[in-house]
Design a protein around this motif. Structure first.
Motif, PDB file in Angstrom:
ATOM      1  N   VAL A   3       0.627  -9.678  -7.008  1.00  0.00           N
ATOM      2  CA  VAL A   3       1.300  -8.431  -7.393  1.00  0.00           C
ATOM      3  C   VAL A   3       2.739  -8.441  -6.893  1.00  0.00           C
ATOM      4  O   VAL A   3       3.003  -8.655  -5.701  1.00  0.00           O
ATOM      5  CB  VAL A   3       0.549  -7.214  -6.813  1.00  0.00           C
ATOM      6  N   TYR A  37       1.500   1.066  -1.053  1.00  0.00           N
ATOM      7  CA  TYR A  37       0.318   0.443  -1.631  1.00  0.00           C
ATOM      8  C   TYR A  37      -0.046  -0.780  -0.804  1.00  0.00           C
ATOM      9  O   TYR A  37       0.791  -1.351  -0.101  1.00  0.00           O
ATOM     10  CB  TYR A  37       0.528   0.058  -3.095  1.00  0.00           C
ATOM     11  N   VAL A  71      -2.285  -4.494  -1.090  1.00  0.00           N
ATOM     12  CA  VAL A  71      -2.955  -5.460  -1.966  1.00  0.00           C
ATOM     13  C   VAL A  71      -3.794  -6.402  -1.121  1.00  0.00           C
ATOM     14  O   VAL A  71      -3.298  -7.002  -0.160  1.00  0.00           O
ATOM     15  CB  VAL A  71      -1.924  -6.277  -2.773  1.00  0.00           C
ATOM     16  N   ILE A  76      -6.332  -3.254  -5.118  1.00  0.00           N
ATOM     17  CA  ILE A  76      -5.020  -2.647  -4.900  1.00  0.00           C
ATOM     18  C   ILE A  76      -5.286  -1.188  -4.544  1.00  0.00           C
ATOM     19  O   ILE A  76      -5.912  -0.461  -5.337  1.00  0.00           O
ATOM     20  CB  ILE A  76      -4.123  -2.731  -6.148  1.00  0.00           C
ATOM     21  N   VAL A  90       1.422  -1.677 -12.604  1.00  0.00           N
ATOM     22  CA  VAL A  90       1.287  -2.851 -11.737  1.00  0.00           C
ATOM     23  C   VAL A  90       1.846  -4.059 -12.476  1.00  0.00           C
ATOM     24  O   VAL A  90       1.420  -4.361 -13.596  1.00  0.00           O
ATOM     25  CB  VAL A  90      -0.186  -3.093 -11.350  1.00  0.00           C
ATOM     26  N   TYR A 140       2.364  -8.171 -12.195  1.00  0.00           N
ATOM     27  CA  TYR A 140       1.652  -9.210 -11.458  1.00  0.00           C
ATOM     28  C   TYR A 140       1.626 -10.509 -12.242  1.00  0.00           C
ATOM     29  O   TYR A 140       1.990 -10.568 -13.423  1.00  0.00           O
ATOM     30  CB  TYR A 140       0.202  -8.761 -11.207  1.00  0.00           C
ATOM     31  N   PRO A 165      -5.614  -5.353 -13.348  1.00  0.00           N
ATOM     32  CA  PRO A 165      -6.196  -4.370 -12.432  1.00  0.00           C
ATOM     33  C   PRO A 165      -6.872  -3.235 -13.199  1.00  0.00           C
ATOM     34  O   PRO A 165      -6.403  -2.834 -14.264  1.00  0.00           O
ATOM     35  CB  PRO A 165      -4.979  -3.861 -11.650  1.00  0.00           C
TER      36      PRO A 165
END
Length: 885
Positions: free
Chosen positions: A105, A117, A119, A124, A142, A144, A182
């Protein structure tokens, strides 16, 4: 205390040595149980008690998910951006937890204020400050990258696939989706979705719902394809297929239908696609609910892990479903295509709330697959399918879990005989009990009431009770919430004096907490001079005797003639009655049961009767079963009957005759097999005949097998059959030609067939004194980019029985395997160590040291006890002296 402590320290040192010994080499503790030898067998801990699994809480409602990905086919990676819209359900939300497995991410942002946040490898967690109020709609984005090991699968030239067939596909069920985007990954949540994918211009992109747009990005030069699914569905049903495909297409009403295959396989698509429109029409009529989605597409992919996957409006199918017309009626995609299509209602339109209720997805799809077969091929075919299904369901098992079962360790445990075949049978029993019209009404109401939502078993039961006015608690309790089926011992007796037929029925299965004594109604049927006498009976106890007045002795007695009960039945009938039952072509289940009973007899008359049925019955399932029964009888007369019955118009019957002949070993069998191979044009039957060659170590066998090793056929099926025959023959002189074929023609074989071929090579080489060449050849595949070939190579190294392969295999093994490669390596290591009981010299030396330490500890304990006794005696003596003074 100090002296005792010294002894304990000495003993503890021995324990430490033992623990060190257990860990010196991977897996040794498994062979020698060293830890148990020190600490004893441990009792079951709280963590070992099976957990009961339930759906997780939903603190937020996922409203919409947009997935935008750019795959890199060479690197087998994706760059992605996922936008999730959600709203807290009941109270302000401080944290949103998303499933995300090994995603790299780079950023997380939100339309609400974020505190930050976190991870991890699996999640997440996004923290909001202030908390998001209940009902407020919020988006999180998000960005990534991922190199997914699961969830999204690439098929590229670098992996050994054809350039023209380059593609990728996703697999969501049960919990693979978080490997490539996600999400909230559980079936008790539904959302609408969009998938945007960017690929080279010559590629096709498919996903759920309707096509929104397809355009070329001027900056990247990539084709950008945008799909939208505007009705909510479960996360595991979101799908992506992209690559070089060809298609055939049509329409059912206003619903677009299409069938895609990798480019090189399009010529075989029509065989599998042809019934699609007819299935849609049948299911709409039978279920009573219109097809609920924008389109129905099917996409064949290579090396799919399953038969099919019912993604919303886009089913993925295994390439194994494709076949050539040369196979006549032996190969068919009907059952697979019907099963996955039925899921569009059962599993997609309504979805099980959690995996303990998986049968609401799979059981319905299984039964409606059979109902379509009834529509397409007639009631006899439908009943024969149920009979074949019951043969598997009624086999002996070590345990009998209920259909609804919560104490599973892995979700895939739920996808077994219970939720497919047995659940389908439960629906059949309900349909017989309710009648077709009421059953149809109940299913329609159940779907309409819970449309686009999740369901549990009681949702279906409550609809049945509401519409019928009857209670079905006991039915669901014994068939769904408890395990097994009844074992019934049935005995028939006729009293000519009283003109009474006596039927005795006993439930002989073990009754316990998991299996009930069954309660059900059924029929007894008597046939006298073609006249039917039916009597309804109820079973509510362990034993019953029933008496039936009849005008004269019946020629046929049938228990459950409507075939509406799943039960293992032991009904010992006179042979004459079995012959009559065999001849009654109005009762296909009775015929099949008679054949299964007659296969235990070896007399000439029975063989003659079975041969007559094999060659005269118009229904293939009966004829095929007669051939299989002759195989089981296994006398010279039975072999002759089969050899004289090869001229069969129905290829399915012909196949069974050839297969049954192959189960005999007769001197004339080899020449007969050669004759079959010379005359037979059907490749599926030829493959079976090739397999039969493996029983004959004849001077011509080797030449024939080498010929078929090099023979071109669809998916190299004839060569694969020759390899299986080589395995049966177990002739090391075939090592070189087999290795040559494998080294030169890998791409011609399906991956699983090639994997099996590697194991066959190891099998016929296992007794060679010099295994270096074979070992090195197999080691060359242990890092193969196709996982099925990689696991096949590891398994083959175990089969080779060469301990020098252990260091290589160990690099792939793991104490807690979580993928097929690690499991294959562990199995190979276990096989090698069990066969050779390998114990390194260092381990032996350490074991000798530990034994000496044990002896010293025991001696020290004895010395301690002696010293203690002496001290006690001295103290007693001193006390006595003090008293005397």
């Amino acid at each position: 205390m100090r002296r005792i402590q010294n002894v304990l320290n000495h003993g503890l040192f021995a324990c430490i040595i033992l623990i060190t010994l257990a860990g010196l080499t991977d897996g040794i503790s498994k062979n020698f149980n060293l830890q148990k030898s020190v600490f004893g067998a441990s009792q079951q801990t709280e963590s070992e008690i099976p957990k009961r699994r339930y759906a997780p809480d939903r603190p937020a409602d996922i409203l919409h998910i947009t997935i935008d990905v750019t795959p890199d086919f060479k690197a087998r990676t994706v760059a992605g951006k996922t936008i999730i819209k959600f709203a807290p359900i009941a109270k302000p939300l401080t944290e949103l937890r998303l499933d995300a497995i090994n995603l790299d991410v780079s950023s997380v942002s939100s339309s609400a204020e974020m505190a930050g946040y976190n991870v991890t490898d699996e999640t997440i967690v996004i923290t909001f400050e202030p908390p998001v109020p209940a009902g407020d709609e919020v988006t999180v984005t998000v960005v990534y990258e991922a190199a997914p090991k699961e969830g999204l699968y690439f098929r590229t030239p670098q992996m050994g696939y054809r350039e023209e067939d380059t593609h990728l596909f996703s697999q969501g069920e049960t919990h693979e989706a978080p490997h490539w985007y996600p999400n909230y990954d559980y079936p008790n949540e539904r959302s609408t979705s969009e998938v945007i994918c960017r690929v080279p211009k010559d590629m096709i992109v498919l996903s759920n719902g309707r096509l929104v747009s397809e355009k070329i990005d001027s900056e990247s030069g990539l084709k950008v394809v945008h799909w939208s699914q505007d009705k909510p569905h479960a996360n595991y049903l979101i799908t992506l297929v992209a690559g070089r495909f060809q298609k055939i297409e049509s329409k059912y009403k206003n619903i677009p239908i299409a069938f895609y295959t990798p480019t090189s396989q399009i010529e075989y698509a029509e065989n599998s696609f042809k019934d699609t429109a007819d299935m849609l029409e049948f299911f709409e009529k039978e279920i009573g609910v219109p097809y609920p989605w924008d389109k129905y597409y099917q996409a064949v992919v290579q090396d799919f892990h399953f038969g099919g996957m019912e993604n919303t409006s886009l089913t993925i199918l295994t390439e194994n479903t494709l076949f050539t017309s040369e196979t006549e009626n032996i190969k068919s995609s009907q059952s697979l295509v019907a099963h996955e299509m039925a899921h569009q209602w059962f599993g997609d339109y309504v979805t099980c709330k959690d995996w303990s209720h998986t049968w609401l997805n799979e059981g319905f799809a299984t039964y409606y697959e059979d109902l379509y077969d009834c529509h397409k091929n007639g009631r006899d075919s439908f009943m024969a399918n149920l009979y074949n299904s019951s043969s598997n369901l009624l086999s002996d098992r070590s345990e009998h879990r209920p259909i609804v079962f919560r104490s599973y360790e892995d979700t895939w445990e739920q996808f077994d005989y219970r939720t497919y075949g047995k659940a389908g049978w439960v629906l059949h029993m309900l349909r017989v009990e309710l009648g077709e019209q009421m059953f149809r009404k109940c299913v329609k109401t159940y779907l309409e009431r819970h449309a686009l939502n999740y369901v549990v078993t009681d949702d279906f039961r409550s609809v049945i009770e509401e519409l019928t006015g009857r209670t079905f608690d006991r039915f669901f309790d014994q068939w769904i919430y408890h395990g097994r089926y009844p074992d019934l011992k049935i005995r028939y007796n006729w009293s000519d004096k009283d003109k009474l037929a006596k039927i005795s029925i006993e439930q002989t299965h073990e009754v316990n907490d998991n299996v009930m004594l069954f309660n059900f109604d059924t029929k007894i049927r008597f046939i006298i001079d073609d006249q039917i006498f039916d009597s309804r009976i109820g079973i509510d106890n362990k034993e019953h005797d029933f008496y039936f007045p009849l005008p004269k002795q019946p020629q046929i007695v049938r228990f459950d003639p409507d075939y509406g009960l799943l039960a293992k039945i032991d009904f010992d009938k006179p042979t004459a009655m079995l012959y009559k039952q065999l001849e009654n072509k109005n009762d296909v289940i009775g015929q099949l049961m008679a054949i299964d009973a007659l296969e235990k007899k070896e007399d000439t008359k029975t063989v003659t009767k079975l041969k007559e049925i094999l060659n005269s019955d118009s229904f293939f399932a009966v004829s095929s079963r007669a051939a299989a029964a002759l195989q089981e009888i296994h006398t010279d007369e039975a072999f002759d009957a089969l050899a004289e019955s090869l001229d069969q118009k129905d290829a399915r019957v012909r196949l069974q005759v050839v297969r049954s002949i192959g189960d005999f070993y007769r001197t004339e069998g080899f020449e007969l097999t050669k004759s079959i191979l010379k005359e037979e044009k059907n490749p599926a039957i030829s493959a079976t005949a090739i397999l039969n060659l493996g029983r004959y170590n004849h001077e011509d066998t080797k030449d024939l097998l080498i010929y078929y090793l090099n023979c071109d056929s669809y998916c190299n099926r004839l060569a694969s059959a020759a390899i299986e025959a080589i395995r049966m023959l177990d002739d090391s002189s075939l090592i070189e030609p087999l290795m040559k074929i494998l080294s030169e023609n890998e791409q011609k074989f399906p991956s699983r067939d090639f994997s099996r071929a590697l194991d066959t090579l190891a099998h016929i080489s296992r007794n060679e004194e010099d295994k270096i060449q074979i070992r090195d050849f197999l080691i060359g595949y242990v890092n193969h980019p196709r996982q099925s070939i990689q696991t096949g190579a590891l398994r083959a190294l175990g089969t080779l029985e060469d301990p020098k392969a252990i260091p290589v295999i160990e690099t792939f093994a793991d104490d807690e395997p979580d993928n097929e490669v690690e499991r294959a390596a562990n199995r190979a290591l276990r096989e090698l160590r069990e066969r050779k009981q390998l114990v390194p010299d260092e381990i032996n030396q350490l074991r000798e040291t530990v034994d000496k330490l044990r002896e010293e500890t025991e001696s020290l304990n004895d010395d301690l006890e002696d010293i203690k006794k002496r001290l006690d005696a001295k103290e007693d003596s001193d006390e006595n002296n003090e008293k005397n003074e």
